[in-house]
Design an enzyme around this catalytic site. Structure first.
Site, PDB file in Angstrom:
ATOM      1  N   GLY A   6       0.835  -1.197   0.000  1.00 16.97           N
ATOM      2  CA  GLY A   6       0.000   0.000   0.000  1.00 16.97           C
ATOM      3  C   GLY A   6       0.871   1.249   0.000  1.00 16.97           C
ATOM      4  N   GLN A  10      -1.897   7.510   1.196  1.00 20.50           N
ATOM      5  CA  GLN A  10      -1.540   8.795   1.823  1.00 20.50           C
ATOM      6  C   GLN A  10      -0.354   8.624   2.781  1.00 20.50           C
ATOM      7  OE1 GLN A  10      -4.325  10.442   4.675  1.00 20.50           O
ATOM      8  NE2 GLN A  10      -3.498  12.506   4.450  1.00 20.50           N
ATOM      9  N   ILE A  33      -1.418  -1.878  -5.508  1.00 16.67           N
ATOM     10  CA  ILE A  33      -2.266  -2.460  -6.557  1.00 16.67           C
ATOM     11  C   ILE A  33      -2.096  -1.668  -7.859  1.00 16.67           C
ATOM     12  CG2 ILE A  33      -4.311  -1.043  -6.070  1.00 16.67           C
ATOM     13  CD1 ILE A  33      -4.636  -4.789  -6.518  1.00 16.67           C
ATOM     14  N   ARG A  34      -1.534  -0.429  -7.730  1.00 19.19           N
ATOM     15  CA  ARG A  34      -1.307   0.405  -8.909  1.00 19.19           C
ATOM     16  C   ARG A  34      -0.001   1.173  -8.716  1.00 19.19           C
ATOM     17  NH1 ARG A  34      -1.998   4.935  -6.338  1.00 19.19           N
ATOM     18  NH2 ARG A  34      -3.646   5.203  -4.772  1.00 19.19           N
ATOM     19  N   TYR A 140     -15.133   0.460   8.623  1.00 18.46           N
ATOM     20  CA  TYR A 140     -13.687   0.694   8.760  1.00 18.46           C
ATOM     21  C   TYR A 140     -13.262   0.532  10.224  1.00 18.46           C
ATOM     22  CZ  TYR A 140      -9.405   3.578   8.806  1.00 18.46           C
ATOM     23  OH  TYR A 140      -8.134   4.058   8.982  1.00 18.46           O
TER      24      TYR A 140
HETATM   25  C1  VAH Z   1     -10.292   8.230   7.853  1.00 19.53           C
HETATM   26  N1  VAH Z   1      -8.107   9.307   7.661  1.00 19.53           N
HETATM   27  O1  VAH Z   1     -10.780   9.324   7.867  1.00 19.53           O
HETATM   28  C2  VAH Z   1      -8.794   8.104   8.138  1.00 19.53           C
HETATM   29  C3  VAH Z   1      -8.532   7.957   9.614  1.00 19.53           C
HETATM   30  C4  VAH Z   1      -9.118   8.762  11.909  1.00 19.53           C
HETATM   31  C5  VAH Z   1      -9.345   8.917  10.457  1.00 19.53           C
HETATM   32  O2  VAH Z   1      -8.707   6.664  10.013  1.00 19.53           O
HETATM   33  O3  VAH Z   1     -10.934   7.232   7.634  1.00 19.53           O
END
Ligand code: VAH
Length: 320
Positions: A6, A10, A33-34, A140
Protein backbone atom coordinates in the site's frame (compact mmCIF):
# COMPACT_ATOMS: atom_id res chain seq x y z
CA UNK A 1 14.93 -5.64 3.49
CA UNK A 2 11.65 -3.80 4.15
CA UNK A 3 8.40 -4.26 2.19
CA UNK A 4 5.71 -1.56 2.20
CA UNK A 5 2.29 -2.84 1.09
CA UNK A 6 0.00 0.00 0.00
CA UNK A 7 3.00 2.25 -0.73
CA UNK A 8 0.96 4.61 -2.97
CA UNK A 9 -1.50 5.63 -0.27
CA UNK A 10 -1.54 8.79 1.82
CA UNK A 11 0.75 7.36 4.52
CA UNK A 12 2.50 4.74 2.35
CA UNK A 13 3.94 7.28 -0.08
CA UNK A 14 5.68 9.39 2.57
CA UNK A 15 6.61 6.35 4.64
CA UNK A 16 8.37 4.78 1.65
CA UNK A 17 10.35 7.96 0.90
CA UNK A 18 11.28 8.42 4.57
CA UNK A 19 12.42 4.79 5.01
CA UNK A 20 14.41 4.88 1.75
CA UNK A 21 16.17 8.04 2.93
CA UNK A 22 16.89 6.40 6.27
CA UNK A 23 17.81 2.85 5.23
CA UNK A 24 19.00 3.20 1.66
CA UNK A 25 16.77 3.14 -1.41
CA UNK A 26 17.39 -0.43 -2.50
CA UNK A 27 16.55 -1.88 0.92
CA UNK A 28 12.92 -0.64 0.82
CA UNK A 29 10.58 -2.39 -1.63
CA UNK A 30 7.36 -0.49 -2.40
CA UNK A 31 4.24 -2.32 -3.56
CA UNK A 32 0.65 -1.43 -4.36
CA UNK A 33 -2.27 -2.46 -6.56
CA UNK A 34 -1.31 0.40 -8.91
CA UNK A 35 1.78 2.48 -9.67
CA UNK A 36 2.53 5.59 -7.61
CA UNK A 37 3.98 9.07 -8.17
CA UNK A 38 7.28 9.65 -9.91
CA UNK A 39 9.28 10.20 -6.67
CA UNK A 40 8.11 6.83 -5.38
CA UNK A 41 8.55 4.93 -8.64
CA UNK A 42 12.02 6.34 -9.36
CA UNK A 43 13.57 5.93 -5.91
CA UNK A 44 13.74 2.16 -5.44
CA UNK A 45 12.24 -1.27 -6.22
CA UNK A 46 8.47 -1.44 -6.89
CA UNK A 47 6.09 -4.40 -7.31
CA UNK A 48 2.42 -4.47 -8.32
CA UNK A 49 0.81 -6.64 -5.60
CA UNK A 50 -2.81 -7.22 -4.57
CA UNK A 51 -2.58 -7.18 -0.75
CA UNK A 52 -5.30 -9.85 -0.53
CA UNK A 53 -3.22 -12.30 -2.60
CA UNK A 54 -1.14 -14.33 -0.11
CA UNK A 55 0.90 -16.13 -2.78
CA UNK A 56 1.91 -12.82 -4.38
CA UNK A 57 2.94 -11.47 -0.96
CA UNK A 58 4.89 -14.62 -0.14
CA UNK A 59 6.68 -14.58 -3.52
CA UNK A 60 7.71 -10.95 -3.01
CA UNK A 61 9.02 -11.73 0.51
CA UNK A 62 11.12 -14.56 -0.97
CA UNK A 63 12.29 -12.58 -4.02
CA UNK A 64 13.66 -9.67 -1.97
CA UNK A 65 14.50 -11.54 1.26
CA UNK A 66 12.11 -9.27 3.22
CA UNK A 67 12.52 -9.20 7.03
CA UNK A 68 9.95 -6.52 7.97
CA UNK A 69 6.60 -5.46 6.50
CA UNK A 70 4.58 -2.24 6.82
CA UNK A 71 1.01 -3.12 5.81
CA UNK A 72 -0.48 0.24 4.80
CA UNK A 73 -3.16 -0.97 2.37
CA UNK A 74 -6.75 -0.39 3.55
CA UNK A 75 -10.08 1.08 2.53
CA UNK A 76 -10.78 4.15 4.70
CA UNK A 77 -13.91 5.15 6.59
CA UNK A 78 -16.01 7.06 4.05
CA UNK A 79 -15.33 4.73 1.10
CA UNK A 80 -15.78 1.65 3.29
CA UNK A 81 -19.35 2.73 4.08
CA UNK A 82 -20.08 2.54 0.35
CA UNK A 83 -18.37 -0.85 -0.15
CA UNK A 84 -18.62 -2.67 3.22
CA UNK A 85 -17.86 -6.22 2.01
CA UNK A 86 -14.88 -5.15 -0.11
CA UNK A 87 -13.56 -3.05 2.76
CA UNK A 88 -13.81 -5.93 5.22
CA UNK A 89 -12.07 -8.32 2.77
CA UNK A 90 -9.23 -5.92 1.93
CA UNK A 91 -8.63 -4.73 5.50
CA UNK A 92 -8.85 -8.17 7.13
CA UNK A 93 -7.47 -10.61 4.54
CA UNK A 94 -4.34 -8.52 3.94
CA UNK A 95 -3.62 -8.47 7.69
CA UNK A 96 -4.33 -12.20 8.02
CA UNK A 97 -1.82 -13.01 5.24
CA UNK A 98 0.93 -10.83 6.71
CA UNK A 99 0.43 -12.21 10.24
CA UNK A 100 0.56 -15.74 8.82
CA UNK A 101 3.84 -15.02 6.99
CA UNK A 102 5.25 -13.78 10.31
CA UNK A 103 3.94 -16.84 12.19
CA UNK A 104 5.60 -19.04 9.56
CA UNK A 105 8.87 -17.20 10.33
CA UNK A 106 9.16 -15.70 6.83
CA UNK A 107 9.19 -12.13 8.21
CA UNK A 108 10.49 -10.90 11.57
CA UNK A 109 8.58 -7.68 12.26
CA UNK A 110 5.24 -6.18 11.17
CA UNK A 111 3.76 -2.68 11.36
CA UNK A 112 0.00 -2.37 10.97
CA UNK A 113 -1.95 0.92 11.22
CA UNK A 114 -5.05 1.17 13.33
CA UNK A 115 -7.11 4.32 13.78
CA UNK A 116 -9.08 6.39 16.25
CA UNK A 117 -11.98 4.98 14.22
CA UNK A 118 -11.88 1.97 16.58
CA UNK A 119 -13.72 4.19 19.08
CA UNK A 120 -17.48 4.74 18.85
CA UNK A 121 -20.32 6.92 20.20
CA UNK A 122 -20.16 5.27 23.67
CA UNK A 123 -16.43 5.96 24.06
CA UNK A 124 -15.48 8.90 26.34
CA UNK A 125 -14.82 11.68 23.78
CA UNK A 126 -12.34 13.89 25.63
CA UNK A 127 -8.79 12.64 26.20
CA UNK A 128 -9.91 9.14 25.21
CA UNK A 129 -7.89 6.60 27.22
CA UNK A 130 -5.82 3.73 25.81
CA UNK A 131 -8.18 1.15 27.32
CA UNK A 132 -11.87 2.06 27.18
CA UNK A 133 -15.26 1.23 25.64
CA UNK A 134 -14.90 0.49 21.92
CA UNK A 135 -18.15 0.14 19.95
CA UNK A 136 -17.26 1.47 16.47
CA UNK A 137 -20.20 2.14 14.17
CA UNK A 138 -18.32 2.19 10.84
CA UNK A 139 -17.17 -0.78 8.74
CA UNK A 140 -13.69 0.69 8.76
CA UNK A 141 -13.68 1.06 12.55
CA UNK A 142 -15.00 -2.50 13.02
CA UNK A 143 -12.23 -3.83 10.74
CA UNK A 144 -9.58 -1.88 12.64
CA UNK A 145 -10.88 -3.08 16.02
CA UNK A 146 -10.92 -6.70 14.81
CA UNK A 147 -7.43 -6.20 13.36
CA UNK A 148 -6.12 -4.99 16.71
CA UNK A 149 -7.48 -8.12 18.39
CA UNK A 150 -5.76 -10.30 15.75
CA UNK A 151 -2.45 -8.47 16.23
CA UNK A 152 -2.52 -9.02 19.99
CA UNK A 153 -3.58 -12.66 19.51
CA UNK A 154 -0.69 -13.38 17.10
CA UNK A 155 1.75 -11.71 19.50
CA UNK A 156 0.52 -13.69 22.52
CA UNK A 157 -0.06 -17.03 20.78
CA UNK A 158 2.76 -17.11 18.18
CA UNK A 159 5.22 -14.47 19.44
CA UNK A 160 4.73 -12.40 16.27
CA UNK A 161 6.45 -9.01 16.69
CA UNK A 162 3.62 -6.84 15.30
CA UNK A 163 3.41 -3.15 16.31
CA UNK A 164 0.53 -0.76 15.72
CA UNK A 165 -0.58 2.86 16.10
CA UNK A 166 -4.14 4.27 16.22
CA UNK A 167 -3.57 7.19 13.83
CA UNK A 168 -5.72 10.32 14.14
CA UNK A 169 -6.67 12.22 10.99
CA UNK A 170 -3.50 12.87 8.98
CA UNK A 171 -2.67 16.01 7.04
CA UNK A 172 -0.16 15.85 4.18
CA UNK A 173 0.59 17.65 0.94
CA UNK A 174 2.55 15.00 -1.06
CA UNK A 175 -0.49 12.88 -1.88
CA UNK A 176 -4.20 13.48 -2.09
CA UNK A 177 -6.10 11.68 0.70
CA UNK A 178 -8.07 8.58 -0.21
CA UNK A 179 -11.62 8.35 1.09
CA UNK A 180 -11.33 9.30 4.76
CA UNK A 181 -13.66 11.41 6.87
CA UNK A 182 -10.76 13.63 7.99
CA UNK A 183 -9.90 14.41 4.35
CA UNK A 184 -11.57 17.82 4.75
CA UNK A 185 -8.42 18.95 6.61
CA UNK A 186 -6.35 18.29 3.48
CA UNK A 187 -8.84 19.42 0.82
CA UNK A 188 -9.29 22.77 2.58
CA UNK A 189 -5.67 23.80 1.86
CA UNK A 190 -5.92 22.85 -1.82
CA UNK A 191 -9.21 24.76 -2.21
CA UNK A 192 -7.86 27.75 -0.27
CA UNK A 193 -5.16 28.15 -2.94
CA UNK A 194 -7.31 27.15 -5.94
CA UNK A 195 -10.59 28.94 -5.18
CA UNK A 196 -9.98 31.04 -2.07
CA UNK A 197 -12.96 29.28 -0.49
CA UNK A 198 -13.95 25.80 0.74
CA UNK A 199 -17.29 24.09 1.22
CA UNK A 200 -16.70 21.84 4.24
CA UNK A 201 -18.54 18.50 4.53
CA UNK A 202 -18.36 18.63 8.34
CA UNK A 203 -20.04 21.20 10.61
CA UNK A 204 -17.92 24.04 12.01
CA UNK A 205 -17.55 22.69 15.56
CA UNK A 206 -16.64 19.09 14.66
CA UNK A 207 -13.54 18.54 16.79
CA UNK A 208 -11.31 15.63 15.71
CA UNK A 209 -7.82 14.41 16.68
CA UNK A 210 -5.38 15.33 13.90
CA UNK A 211 -1.68 15.21 13.11
CA UNK A 212 0.76 16.41 10.48
CA UNK A 213 2.13 13.57 8.32
CA UNK A 214 5.75 14.25 9.31
CA UNK A 215 4.81 13.58 12.96
CA UNK A 216 2.96 10.41 11.98
CA UNK A 217 5.93 9.10 9.95
CA UNK A 218 8.31 9.82 12.84
CA UNK A 219 5.99 7.98 15.24
CA UNK A 220 5.81 5.00 12.87
CA UNK A 221 9.59 4.74 12.57
CA UNK A 222 10.04 5.26 16.33
CA UNK A 223 7.71 2.43 17.30
CA UNK A 224 9.34 0.09 14.78
CA UNK A 225 12.84 0.89 16.01
CA UNK A 226 11.98 0.66 19.72
CA UNK A 227 13.45 -2.38 21.53
CA UNK A 228 10.88 -5.21 21.62
CA UNK A 229 10.53 -5.17 25.42
CA UNK A 230 9.60 -1.45 25.43
CA UNK A 231 6.41 -2.20 23.48
CA UNK A 232 3.85 -2.81 26.22
CA UNK A 233 0.75 -2.50 24.00
CA UNK A 234 0.36 -5.20 21.34
CA UNK A 235 -3.15 -4.23 20.17
CA UNK A 236 -2.46 -0.63 19.09
CA UNK A 237 -1.16 2.57 20.72
CA UNK A 238 -3.32 5.68 21.01
CA UNK A 239 -1.70 8.57 19.19
CA UNK A 240 -3.18 12.04 19.59
CA UNK A 241 -1.19 15.02 18.37
CA UNK A 242 -3.56 17.99 18.22
CA UNK A 243 -7.34 18.49 17.97
CA UNK A 244 -9.19 21.16 16.05
CA UNK A 245 -12.50 21.95 14.35
CA UNK A 246 -13.18 23.16 10.79
CA UNK A 247 -13.76 26.63 12.24
CA UNK A 248 -10.30 26.64 13.83
CA UNK A 249 -8.44 25.37 10.78
CA UNK A 250 -10.24 27.99 8.68
CA UNK A 251 -9.09 30.71 11.09
CA UNK A 252 -5.55 29.32 10.90
CA UNK A 253 -5.64 29.50 7.08
CA UNK A 254 -7.07 33.06 7.26
CA UNK A 255 -3.97 34.10 9.21
CA UNK A 256 -1.99 33.18 6.08
CA UNK A 257 -4.64 34.00 3.41
CA UNK A 258 -6.84 36.83 4.82
CA UNK A 259 -9.41 36.58 2.00
CA UNK A 260 -10.09 32.87 2.54
CA UNK A 261 -13.72 31.98 3.28
CA UNK A 262 -15.40 28.72 4.39
CA UNK A 263 -18.97 27.47 4.09
CA UNK A 264 -20.48 24.33 5.66
CA UNK A 265 -22.59 21.61 4.05
CA UNK A 266 -22.40 18.49 6.26
CA UNK A 267 -22.93 15.19 4.43
CA UNK A 268 -22.94 11.47 5.41
CA UNK A 269 -19.45 11.85 6.84
CA UNK A 270 -20.79 14.04 9.67
CA UNK A 271 -22.29 10.96 11.34
CA UNK A 272 -18.93 9.15 11.11
CA UNK A 273 -17.05 12.12 12.59
CA UNK A 274 -19.61 12.48 15.40
CA UNK A 275 -18.94 8.86 16.43
CA UNK A 276 -15.22 9.51 16.99
CA UNK A 277 -13.35 11.10 19.94
CA UNK A 278 -12.51 14.80 20.11
CA UNK A 279 -9.08 14.25 21.68
CA UNK A 280 -6.83 11.33 22.57
CA UNK A 281 -4.72 10.44 25.63
CA UNK A 282 -1.46 9.15 24.12
CA UNK A 283 0.57 9.12 27.34
CA UNK A 284 1.48 5.42 26.94
CA UNK A 285 3.13 6.10 23.56
CA UNK A 286 4.97 9.02 25.15
CA UNK A 287 6.14 6.84 28.04
CA UNK A 288 6.98 3.64 26.12
CA UNK A 289 8.78 4.90 23.04
CA UNK A 290 9.31 8.62 23.46
CA UNK A 291 6.51 9.87 21.23
CA UNK A 292 6.22 13.67 20.93
CA UNK A 293 4.29 15.57 18.23
CA UNK A 294 6.06 18.68 16.83
CA UNK A 295 3.52 20.40 14.58
CA UNK A 296 0.80 22.65 16.01
CA UNK A 297 -2.07 23.88 13.80
CA UNK A 298 -0.44 27.14 12.60
CA UNK A 299 2.79 25.24 11.81
CA UNK A 300 0.74 22.81 9.71
CA UNK A 301 -1.05 25.64 7.85
CA UNK A 302 2.21 27.43 7.07
CA UNK A 303 3.87 24.22 5.85
CA UNK A 304 0.86 22.99 3.85
CA UNK A 305 0.30 26.31 2.06
CA UNK A 306 3.98 26.89 1.27
CA UNK A 307 4.48 23.34 -0.05
CA UNK A 308 1.26 23.36 -2.10
CA UNK A 309 2.16 26.78 -3.54
CA UNK A 310 5.58 25.37 -4.57
CA UNK A 311 3.87 22.31 -6.10
CA UNK A 312 1.52 24.54 -8.11
CA UNK A 313 4.41 26.70 -9.36
CA UNK A 314 6.36 23.59 -10.45
CA UNK A 315 3.21 22.34 -12.18
CA UNK A 316 2.70 25.61 -14.07
CA UNK A 317 6.43 25.70 -14.95
CA UNK A 318 6.18 22.27 -16.57
CA UNK A 319 3.01 23.34 -18.44
CA UNK A 320 4.55 26.65 -19.68
C1 VAH B 1 -10.29 8.23 7.85
N1 VAH B 1 -8.11 9.31 7.66
O1 VAH B 1 -10.78 9.32 7.87
C2 VAH B 1 -8.79 8.10 8.14
C3 VAH B 1 -8.53 7.96 9.61
C4 VAH B 1 -9.12 8.76 11.91
C5 VAH B 1 -9.34 8.92 10.46
O2 VAH B 1 -8.71 6.66 10.01
O3 VAH B 1 -10.93 7.23 7.63
Amino acid sequence: RTLIIGACGQIGTELTLALRARKGEDTVVASDIREGDVDLMSSGPFEIIDATNKEALSNCVDKYNISEVYLMAAMLSATAEKHPQKAWELNMNSLSHVLDLAREGKIKKVFWPSSIAVFGPTTPKDNTPQTTIMEPTTVYGISKLAGERWCEYFYRTHGVDVRSIRYPGLISWKTLPGGGTTDYAVEIYHKALEDGTYECFLSEDTYLPMMFMEDAINATISIMEAPKDEIRVRSSYNLGGISFSPKEIAASIKRELPNFTITYRPDFRQKIADSWPKSIDDSLARDDWGWEHQYELDDISREMLSQLKKQREELTDTID
